[in-house]
Design an enzyme around this catalytic site. Sequence first.
Site, PDB file in Angstrom:
ATOM      1  N   TYR A 138       6.599 -21.859  -3.071  1.00  0.00           N
ATOM      2  CA  TYR A 138       6.225 -23.080  -3.797  1.00  0.00           C
ATOM      3  C   TYR A 138       7.141 -23.433  -4.959  1.00  0.00           C
ATOM      4  O   TYR A 138       7.198 -24.584  -5.352  1.00  0.00           O
ATOM      5  CB  TYR A 138       4.798 -22.936  -4.352  1.00  0.00           C
ATOM      6  CG  TYR A 138       3.745 -23.271  -3.330  1.00  0.00           C
ATOM      7  CD1 TYR A 138       3.421 -22.359  -2.333  1.00  0.00           C
ATOM      8  CD2 TYR A 138       3.091 -24.494  -3.347  1.00  0.00           C
ATOM      9  CE1 TYR A 138       2.469 -22.657  -1.377  1.00  0.00           C
ATOM     10  CE2 TYR A 138       2.123 -24.799  -2.398  1.00  0.00           C
ATOM     11  CZ  TYR A 138       1.821 -23.883  -1.428  1.00  0.00           C
ATOM     12  OH  TYR A 138       0.879 -24.193  -0.488  1.00  0.00           O
ATOM     13  N   LYS A 189       2.733 -10.400   5.324  1.00  0.00           N
ATOM     14  CA  LYS A 189       3.501 -10.395   6.567  1.00  0.00           C
ATOM     15  C   LYS A 189       4.725  -9.527   6.329  1.00  0.00           C
ATOM     16  O   LYS A 189       5.870  -9.898   6.619  1.00  0.00           O
ATOM     17  CB  LYS A 189       3.856 -11.848   6.946  1.00  0.00           C
ATOM     18  CG  LYS A 189       4.491 -12.025   8.296  1.00  0.00           C
ATOM     19  CD  LYS A 189       3.594 -11.682   9.473  1.00  0.00           C
ATOM     20  CE  LYS A 189       4.391 -11.717  10.757  1.00  0.00           C
ATOM     21  NZ  LYS A 189       3.663 -11.180  11.916  1.00  0.00           N
ATOM     22  N   ASP A 221      -1.102 -13.049  10.475  1.00  0.00           N
ATOM     23  CA  ASP A 221      -1.444 -13.542  11.819  1.00  0.00           C
ATOM     24  C   ASP A 221      -2.722 -12.870  12.322  1.00  0.00           C
ATOM     25  O   ASP A 221      -3.651 -13.530  12.811  1.00  0.00           O
ATOM     26  CB  ASP A 221      -0.265 -13.376  12.796  1.00  0.00           C
ATOM     27  CG  ASP A 221       0.380 -11.987  12.757  1.00  0.00           C
ATOM     28  OD1 ASP A 221       0.058 -11.186  11.854  1.00  0.00           O
ATOM     29  OD2 ASP A 221       1.212 -11.701  13.648  1.00  0.00           O
ATOM     30  N   ASP A 245      -2.844 -20.459   0.927  1.00  0.00           N
ATOM     31  CA  ASP A 245      -3.090 -21.883   1.170  1.00  0.00           C
ATOM     32  C   ASP A 245      -3.611 -22.076   2.591  1.00  0.00           C
ATOM     33  O   ASP A 245      -4.609 -22.761   2.823  1.00  0.00           O
ATOM     34  CB  ASP A 245      -1.786 -22.663   0.966  1.00  0.00           C
ATOM     35  CG  ASP A 245      -1.940 -24.122   1.330  1.00  0.00           C
ATOM     36  OD1 ASP A 245      -2.930 -24.738   0.885  1.00  0.00           O
ATOM     37  OD2 ASP A 245      -1.082 -24.651   2.068  1.00  0.00           O
ATOM     38  N   ASP A 249      -7.881 -22.808   4.285  1.00  0.00           N
ATOM     39  CA  ASP A 249      -8.351 -23.942   5.094  1.00  0.00           C
ATOM     40  C   ASP A 249      -9.128 -23.417   6.302  1.00  0.00           C
ATOM     41  O   ASP A 249     -10.166 -23.960   6.670  1.00  0.00           O
ATOM     42  CB  ASP A 249      -7.171 -24.814   5.567  1.00  0.00           C
ATOM     43  CG  ASP A 249      -6.852 -25.946   4.584  1.00  0.00           C
ATOM     44  OD1 ASP A 249      -7.096 -25.770   3.374  1.00  0.00           O
ATOM     45  OD2 ASP A 249      -6.355 -27.004   5.025  1.00  0.00           O
TER      46      ASP A 249
HETATM   47  C1  IPM Z   1      -4.131 -26.719  -1.912  1.00  0.00           C
HETATM   48  C2  IPM Z   1      -3.235 -27.823  -1.446  1.00  0.00           C
HETATM   49  C3  IPM Z   1      -1.937 -27.829  -2.235  1.00  0.00           C
HETATM   50  C4  IPM Z   1      -1.242 -26.507  -1.962  1.00  0.00           C
HETATM   51  C5  IPM Z   1      -1.029 -29.030  -1.927  1.00  0.00           C
HETATM   52  C6  IPM Z   1      -1.725 -30.342  -2.238  1.00  0.00           C
HETATM   53  C7  IPM Z   1       0.300 -28.955  -2.632  1.00  0.00           C
HETATM   54  O1  IPM Z   1      -3.028 -27.738  -0.074  1.00  0.00           O
HETATM   55  O2  IPM Z   1      -4.464 -26.673  -3.100  1.00  0.00           O
HETATM   56  O3  IPM Z   1      -4.527 -25.888  -1.092  1.00  0.00           O
HETATM   57  O4  IPM Z   1      -0.464 -26.369  -1.002  1.00  0.00           O
HETATM   58  O5  IPM Z   1      -1.469 -25.588  -2.732  1.00  0.00           O
HETATM   59 MG    MG Z   2      -4.189 -26.245   0.873  1.00  0.00          MG
END
Ligand code: IPM
Ligand code: MG
Length: 355
Positions: A138, A189, A221, A245, A249
């Site tokens: 990042y 990883k 993975d 990140d 999700d």
């Molecule tokens: C999160 C988001 C951010 C990230 C984006 C918006 C840059 O996906 O907070 O998870 O990748 O950290």
């Molecule tokens: Mg995210």
Amino acid sequence: MGKTHKIAILAGDGIGPEVVREGLRVLDAVEERFGFATERVEYPFGTEYWLKTGEIFPDAAFAEVQEMDAVLLGAIGDPRAPVGLIERGIIGRLRWDLDMYVNLRPIKLYDARFCPLKDKGPEDVDMVIVRENTEDAYVHPPVFHDQGTPDEVAEQPMRYTRKGTERVIRYAFELARTRPRRQLTLIDKANAVRAQDLYTRVFAEVGEEYPDVRTDHAYIDAACMWMVKNPEWFDVAVTTNLFGDIITDLGAMIQGGMGVAASGNLNPEGLSLFEPIHGSMPKAAGKNTANPVATINAVAMMLDHLGEKEAAAAIDCAVAELLRSDRVRGLKAGLHATDEWGSMVLEQMAAAPAA
Ligand code: IPM
Ligand code: MG
């Protein structure tokens, strides 16, 4: 009268303002009930502001925000701006410049009907992902060599420091110690990205100081596979920024979707920021269909962080009870209007016996 907490509000883009509005309604209610106050400063930053003024996050405002006790953020991102510009300029700047090195992402399933996994219930999905929040892929700007030519090379290093690795791993061990299972999994990883050997070594070293915490390891993975197949294996997990990140999700999906997943960007020695983990959903903006429960959960995390433990617990309980009740048809956007969600949480809180 209790304390007054100074809070910076950045509602941001897309559905940000409407989900934050519901979060603030819940905040109003707990302030009244638990006898503390907030002084709120709302900042207009986001894509709309950038389009109008050319500014992303003016330095004076950035300095002012640093004097606050916490930040509540809605969502940032809009296709009218270049990819990543506003996200990096607002969320990125806050996370990196203010050293919010822990991204705490609890994954908790409230009711089996929200889980897409077969035969899994709330007892199986209850974990916290500790995502490193200031390093990895990042932070370094990309480099494009011979851009546009057949020989183009694009690179952006994954960079880890010992200090950055150690502090987040230590935070995760401390957190694991507070939970009944006392289990911590390292997700990396290191078999392919050998730079992550630093995580392997630091995890082993710090682990020596926590003999009461059971440790475990999974490559990213395999961790994705296990989270779907056997989510009950996870309690606390610590991982790098990019993997954190991605896997959170996935985690949000197994807890019922982006509508409920909240996070804290913590600088344990400084300012911390709380936000839903979902994006700005520009297409749904202003439609009153977005689910604000994630933001309401972020408000609870913020209050817990500010020491308003009872207020945080009251919100947590109300959300948990509400989501288990048959008043809730589902968590997907549009099943309940955004403001209806806020009202339902408020009613649920009012129904609970006064503390
Ligand atoms: C999160 C988001 C951010 C990230 C984006 C918006 C840059 O996906 O907070 O998870 O990748 O950290
Ligand atoms: Mg995210």
